[in-house]
Design a protein around this motif. Structure first.
Motif, short mmCIF file in Angstrom:
data_model
loop_
_atom_site.label_atom_id
_atom_site.label_comp_id
_atom_site.label_asym_id
_atom_site.label_seq_id
_atom_site.Cartn_x
_atom_site.Cartn_y
_atom_site.Cartn_z
N GLN A 92 0.84 -1.21 0.00
CA GLN A 92 0.00 0.00 0.00
C GLN A 92 0.87 1.26 0.00
OE1 GLN A 92 -2.28 -0.94 3.54
NE2 GLN A 92 -4.14 -1.32 2.34
N GLN A 95 2.16 1.83 -3.48
CA GLN A 95 1.11 2.33 -4.36
C GLN A 95 0.81 3.79 -4.10
OE1 GLN A 95 -2.41 -0.30 -5.13
NE2 GLN A 95 -1.44 -1.63 -3.62
N GLN A 99 1.23 6.78 -6.82
CA GLN A 99 0.03 7.50 -7.24
C GLN A 99 0.10 8.97 -6.83
OE1 GLN A 99 -2.35 6.46 -9.26
NE2 GLN A 99 -1.46 4.40 -9.41
N VAL A 193 -5.70 4.90 -1.68
CA VAL A 193 -5.10 4.41 -2.92
C VAL A 193 -6.09 4.57 -4.08
CG1 VAL A 193 -4.19 2.39 -4.14
CG2 VAL A 193 -3.61 2.76 -1.72
N THR A 197 -5.71 6.98 -7.36
CA THR A 197 -5.74 6.32 -8.67
C THR A 197 -6.83 6.91 -9.56
OG1 THR A 197 -4.93 4.25 -7.67
CG2 THR A 197 -5.95 4.11 -9.86
#
Length: 209
Positions: A92, A95, A99, A193, A197
């Protein structure tokens, strides 16, 4: 989230100054590093028509090659998340870092195309020899208007790294802390996340339309 579009992030971060393309970056000098990388980036922008036209792939390449090596973006993201960082799994965290980085690049990519001949004045750098966290302060003259632009750096075994930027009194990390915290409180780490995204997808779609 507080917005500061007068001097968007990546245009503000190392995009003003005199030519310094051939200089070696001395990461042992915080103010010297900022000044040198500033010159390298503005030279790269002036030499690349695709960046001037807003090509996101070329802007991303520029950021990855000439900005991120001198920035600890993991630390930036960690501080923006606060205590929630420890609750995130390593996957996580990765990510969110990627992002968040892309969100900033996409949000402020247009500013790089506008970099031309803005003048920057560095304030006298003051730090003790044993300091490990410092601020390089400057004033950017944009169409005759002075804009406060400061860089916060910390010392690593590999040299100094930028991890926060202040534009007009608004520090980047502080500007995103509340939004990140709200997303996590309402939707959890995965929700943050997903939010980042989806925001990137929206920006990509608007750019291509």
């Amino acid at each position: 989230m507080k917005k500061f579009f007068l001097f968007p992030l990546f245009a503000a971060f190392f995009s003003f100054g005199s030519a310094a393309f051939a200089q070696t970056v001395d990461t042992n000098s915080p103010d010297g590093m900022v000044k040198t990388v500033t010159g390298q980036v503005i030279d790269a922008i002036r030499a690349d028509k695709s960046i001037q036209s807003g090509d996101i792939s070329q802007i991303t390449r520029l950021v990855n090659e000439k900005i991120l090596p001198y920035m600890d973006f993991r630390r930036t993201t960690q501080l923006a998340m606060g205590r929630n960082w420890r609750a995130a799994t390593p996957d996580q965290q990765t990510q969110i870092i990627e992002q968040f980085k892309m969100l900033l690049i996409r949000t402020y990519s247009g500013a790089l195309a506008q970099v031309r001949d803005q003048q920057i004045q560095y304030k006298p750098f003051r730090a003790n020899p044993d300091d490990t966290d410092v601020v390089v302060r400057s004033i950017v003259m944009n169409n005759g208007q002075p804009i406060e632009l400061d860089y916060r750096l910390y010392k690593t075994p590999q040299g100094w790294r930028v991890y926060d930027i202040n534009v007009l009194g608004a520090w980047l990390i502080q500007a995103y802390q509340q939004q990140f915290n709200e997303q996590i409180q309402q939707h959890g780490i995965d929700g943050l996340v997903q939010f980042l995204t989806q925001r990137n997808q929206q920006l990509a779609a608007s750019k291509s339309s």
